[in-house]
Write a protein that holds these residues in place. Structure first.
Motif, PDB file in Angstrom:
ATOM      1  N   TRP A 270     -67.562   6.874  26.895  1.00 20.85           N
ATOM      2  CA  TRP A 270     -66.309   7.569  26.566  1.00 20.85           C
ATOM      3  C   TRP A 270     -66.138   8.712  27.561  1.00 20.85           C
ATOM      4  O   TRP A 270     -67.079   9.048  28.285  1.00 20.85           O
ATOM      5  N   PRO A 271     -64.946   9.339  27.649  1.00 21.82           N
ATOM      6  CA  PRO A 271     -64.650  10.247  28.764  1.00 21.82           C
ATOM      7  C   PRO A 271     -65.558  11.466  28.868  1.00 21.82           C
ATOM      8  O   PRO A 271     -65.857  12.140  27.886  1.00 21.82           O
ATOM      9  N   ILE A 272     -65.946  11.756  30.121  1.00 21.62           N
ATOM     10  CA  ILE A 272     -66.691  12.973  30.468  1.00 21.62           C
ATOM     11  C   ILE A 272     -65.721  14.104  30.766  1.00 21.62           C
ATOM     12  O   ILE A 272     -65.880  15.232  30.299  1.00 21.62           O
ATOM     13  N   LEU A 273     -64.708  13.789  31.590  1.00 15.21           N
ATOM     14  CA  LEU A 273     -63.712  14.775  32.012  1.00 15.21           C
ATOM     15  C   LEU A 273     -62.317  14.277  31.659  1.00 15.21           C
ATOM     16  O   LEU A 273     -61.956  13.144  31.990  1.00 15.21           O
ATOM     17  N   THR A 274     -61.530  15.090  30.991  1.00 18.45           N
ATOM     18  CA  THR A 274     -60.122  14.801  30.733  1.00 18.45           C
ATOM     19  C   THR A 274     -59.543  16.033  30.064  1.00 18.45           C
ATOM     20  O   THR A 274     -60.078  17.138  30.209  1.00 18.45           O
ATOM     21  N   VAL A 275     -58.423  15.882  29.372  1.00 18.66           N
ATOM     22  CA  VAL A 275     -57.919  16.958  28.515  1.00 18.66           C
ATOM     23  C   VAL A 275     -57.885  16.408  27.096  1.00 18.66           C
ATOM     24  O   VAL A 275     -57.715  15.210  26.894  1.00 18.66           O
ATOM     25  N   ALA A 276     -58.073  17.269  26.121  1.00 16.43           N
ATOM     26  CA  ALA A 276     -58.145  16.842  24.720  1.00 16.43           C
ATOM     27  C   ALA A 276     -56.968  17.448  23.962  1.00 16.43           C
ATOM     28  O   ALA A 276     -57.076  18.516  23.375  1.00 16.43           O
ATOM     29  N   HIS A 277     -55.843  16.735  23.998  1.00 13.91           N
ATOM     30  CA  HIS A 277     -54.641  17.267  23.359  1.00 13.91           C
ATOM     31  C   HIS A 277     -54.737  17.280  21.840  1.00 13.91           C
ATOM     32  O   HIS A 277     -53.918  17.915  21.186  1.00 13.91           O
ATOM     33  N   GLY A 278     -55.750  16.601  21.304  1.00  8.08           N
ATOM     34  CA  GLY A 278     -55.986  16.690  19.870  1.00  8.08           C
ATOM     35  C   GLY A 278     -56.685  17.985  19.483  1.00  8.08           C
ATOM     36  O   GLY A 278     -56.795  18.310  18.300  1.00  8.08           O
ATOM     37  N   VAL A 279     -57.156  18.714  20.477  1.00  8.15           N
ATOM     38  CA  VAL A 279     -57.774  20.026  20.249  1.00  8.15           C
ATOM     39  C   VAL A 279     -56.807  21.131  20.658  1.00  8.15           C
ATOM     40  O   VAL A 279     -56.536  22.057  19.906  1.00  8.15           O
ATOM     41  N   GLU A 280     -56.292  21.012  21.885  1.00  7.30           N
ATOM     42  CA  GLU A 280     -55.380  22.024  22.433  1.00  7.30           C
ATOM     43  C   GLU A 280     -54.498  21.360  23.479  1.00  7.30           C
ATOM     44  O   GLU A 280     -54.969  20.505  24.241  1.00  7.30           O
ATOM     45  N   LYS A 281     -53.249  21.718  23.541  1.00  9.60           N
ATOM     46  CA  LYS A 281     -52.309  21.135  24.501  1.00  9.60           C
ATOM     47  C   LYS A 281     -52.551  21.712  25.892  1.00  9.60           C
ATOM     48  O   LYS A 281     -51.712  22.420  26.464  1.00  9.60           O
ATOM     49  N   THR A 282     -53.727  21.411  26.423  1.00  7.91           N
ATOM     50  CA  THR A 282     -54.097  21.876  27.755  1.00  7.91           C
ATOM     51  C   THR A 282     -53.275  21.125  28.804  1.00  7.91           C
ATOM     52  O   THR A 282     -53.173  19.895  28.737  1.00  7.91           O
ATOM     53  N   PRO A 283     -52.673  21.820  29.765  1.00  8.30           N
ATOM     54  CA  PRO A 283     -51.905  21.106  30.791  1.00  8.30           C
ATOM     55  C   PRO A 283     -52.812  20.268  31.689  1.00  8.30           C
ATOM     56  O   PRO A 283     -53.973  20.613  31.910  1.00  8.30           O
ATOM     57  N   THR A 284     -52.267  19.156  32.162  1.00  9.54           N
ATOM     58  CA  THR A 284     -52.989  18.350  33.142  1.00  9.54           C
ATOM     59  C   THR A 284     -52.758  18.942  34.523  1.00  9.54           C
ATOM     60  O   THR A 284     -51.871  19.780  34.722  1.00  9.54           O
ATOM     61  N   ARG A 285     -53.568  18.513  35.480  1.00  6.26           N
ATOM     62  CA  ARG A 285     -53.423  18.989  36.850  1.00  6.26           C
ATOM     63  C   ARG A 285     -53.530  17.788  37.777  1.00  6.26           C
ATOM     64  O   ARG A 285     -54.531  17.063  37.741  1.00  6.26           O
TER      65      ARG A 285
END
Length: 640
Positions: free
Chosen positions: A402-417
């Motif tokens: 399962w993912p090592i690096l990504t964003v977790a929008h189910g935790v916080e709406k972190t912007p992608t880059r």
């Protein structure tokens, strides 16, 4: 808080920090996301580094969590949605129907002598029976090992020998882009080559090609299914650390590594990822365009979505058959909310009429996740603007599940880059380490992407049958540190976003300058004429290595004439000069119409390098189109 909610949710940094500082408390709470037949006595046992045991003493079952536990609330809701544009077949199985088919398959396996802990090798195309077989193994406590359908006999034989299966489940043939690929002759030849031959072969006859049956070994699935239509096969409750499956991945020695995965840790990790990363909800539809022969197919076609109570689409076909709108047509028809694909698929679509992206109602789709290879900025920007949907990159491996690096929008709406897969996910203590000293590197400095153990739930336990290889391969390459190496270069910016620069063994050393192939590829891909590209290091008597680029153009006619080709090559070199400096400029840019790739979409860079250096390109059993290598040979020869 609901089941599986943890203290710290709401802030990704706080969520991640707690997952490292309080591993047992954190994962102990997330364990509530799945059903346990017996509670675990201990969350984490790390008494024998680097080996890790999660949820020790707990008893659970992957099939129960994927199927049985949903029967009360959503028995009649779609669970497995099968679509084949190769055979024009489309079937929808509810959770109740999937439950029944899995029990029938489990009863067949029991009749054929499969017992708890036995191995079952699954060599099948993307058809429902493959999913039934995986879940049936999980149900009865057998260990499945899925081998990508169509693998050549030698490669298949090596996996049969290593796994020693008592049963092989296969089919007469698969089909890709309208071309039938017979499986049975490959399987027969592999069994003849193997030392550890299975007692039984269960054959699903799709009627695509005739095949010969081996007496006393080959059994017909349809006939046995009829005998077990009303079978009731109870779930075999397994201790959390018993083995769920092995999945083979290439090794540098040429001998494939059997990535071995547990039951409880994997179930919890997938359930958590569906909630916090993919934001999938029960009753919705998930669509991954991968294959069950790869880890994405295990985690995010079969187990992950079903554990979350979602319908999951199993697709046999390509992004272009019958036309370039097929993926989006399925999104509309089945109201897909979460989609997972590969950058290669998007780059293929990038070369088609863009109107295909606007012909269907995509209002149900919330997010498109892309992984499997680096996602370049132009491709991410293009598909994001075309769909008007968030594009989320994610970086992980067969070994991690399962993912090592990504964003977790189910935790916080972190912007992608753009250009970055994101930040470390909860449970992963990610570091960037110097390859020679093992020390951590600074912001915007290149280092080896490493994970400090203990590895989180869901990651590999060991290499099947070879603990020593597990330690030597993954934990012995960084000086002075017991750290898991991903064998990828990366950098981290000042905001904590990671950027993957390419494999540590794909680094180009040009006159003492170390260059990641990914950096050069990103630069070339930024040119508006480029659809996709691959860069390799080629031996050079003066500089040690030089960079060689192979480029696929959006409009191949731009390189049809010699003068136009030379002018465009000059433009591309100038682009690299401007962005990375003259040291990174490729020695040549060759124009081709396709790159050599595996059937899962990964570019065969080592084979490209070998051709450039007039060496044997190696094992090509997974290549999608052998004609791509011939193009490369002609390109190199013409430019010699």
């Amino acid at each position: 808080m609901g089941a599986g909610d943890v203290i710290g949710a709401g802030s990704l940094s706080g969520f991640h920090a707690r997952s490292i500082a309080d591993r047992e408390g954190f994962w102990g709470e997330l364990a509530a996301l799945i059903d346990w037949q017996a509670p675990f006595e201990r969350v984490l046992d790390y008494s024998r580094p680097p080996f890790t045991r999660w949820f020790v003493g707990g008893r659970t079952n992957l099939c129960h969590n994927a199927v049985d536990r949903h029967l009360a609330a959503r028995r009649d809701q779609p669970a497995l949605i099968y679509v084949s544009t190769e055979t024009d077949d489309e079937r929808v199985y509810s959770f109740g129907e999937l439950h029944r088919e899995v029990m029938r398959m489990a009863a067949i396996m029991r009749e054929l002598g499969v017992r708890r802990g036995d191995r079952v090798l699954i060599y099948m195309p993307m058809i429902p029976e493959a999913t039934f077989a995986m879940l049936a193994c999980a149900r009865i406590g057998a260990i499945h090992s899925v081998v990508f359908g169509g693998f050549a006999s030698h490669s298949l034989a090596s996996r049969i020998d290593d796994a020693s299966p008592v049963l092989v489940v296969s089919a007469d043939a698969g089909s890709r882009a309208g071309k039938v690929v017979p499986y049975k002759p490959l399987l027969d030849a592999a069994i003849d080559l193997a030392r550890n031959r299975p007692a039984n072969v269960l054959m699903v006859d799709r009627g695509l090609v005739p095949f010969e049956r081996v007496a006393a070994r080959d059994r017909d699935y349809a006939q046995l299914r009829e005998r077990h239509l009303d079978a009731e096969v109870p779930v075999e409750w397994l201790e959390s650390n018993e083995i769920s499956y092995t999945l083979y991945t290439s090794g540098t020695t040429g001998v494939p590594k059997g990535v071995q995965r547990d039951v409880g840790g994997y179930a919890v990790a997938l359930a958590a990822s569906m909630k916090y990363i993919f934001c999938g909800n029960a009753g919705e539809t998930y669509f991954s365009t991968s294959d069950i022969g790869w880890v994405v197919g295990h985690s995010y076609i079969v187990y992950g979505p079903l554990i979350a109570g979602m319908g999951t689409i199993m697709y046999e076909g390509t992004p272009l058959r019958p036309d370039a709108g097929i993926l989006w047509k399925l999104v509309e028809k089945y109201r897909v909310t979460v989609m997972f694909s590969a950058p290669t698929a998007i780059r293929v679509l990038k070369k088609q009429d863009p109107s295909w992206l606007t012909r269907y109602d995509l209002s149900s789709l919330r997010t498109l996740f892309l992984a499997g290879e680096p996602l370049d900025e132009p491709t991410a920007r293009w598909i994001g603007e075309a769909l008007g949907k968030p594009i989320v990159d994610n970086y992980w491996q067969t070994e991690t599940g399962w993912p090592i690096l990504t964003v977790a929008h189910g935790v916080e709406k972190t912007p992608t880059r753009l250009g970055s897969p994101g930040m470390p996910m909860y449970g992963y203590d990610v570091r960037l380490l110097h390859e020679q000293t093992g020390e951590e590197v600074g912001t915007n400095e290149k280092g080896v992407v490493a994970i400090m153990p203990p590895l989180p739930p869901g990651c590999m336990q060991t290499v099947w049958g070879d603990d020593e290889r597990f330690v030597k391969t993954y934990f012995s390459t960084i000086p002075g540190r017991l750290a898991y190496s991903t064998f990828d270069w990366g950098i981290r910016d000042e905001d904590g976003y990671y950027f993957i620069l390419g494999r540590t063994d794909d680094v180009i050393n040009v006159a003492g300058h170390r260059l990641g192939t990914r950096e050069i590829e990103e630069s070339l891909s930024s040119h508006p004429a480029v659809a996709e590209c691959a860069v390799v290091g080629v031996a050079d008597a003066l500089k040690g290595q030089v960079a060689m680029a192979f480029v696929v153009l959006k409009d191949p006619s731009r390189a049809a004439a010699d003068d136009a080709r030379m002018a465009l090559e000059g433009e591309l070199m100038a682009t690299v000069d401007k962005q990375l400096g003259a040291v990174a400029r490729p020695s040549r840019v060759h124009f081709v119409t396709l790159l050599p790739k595996t059937r899962s979409g990964k570019v065969l860079r080592r084979s490209i390098q070998a051709i450039c250096e007039a060496r044997d390109p190696g094992d090509l059993t997974t290549i999608e189109d052998p004609g791509a290598l011939e193009q490369l040979r002609r390109a190199v020869g013409l430019q010699a």
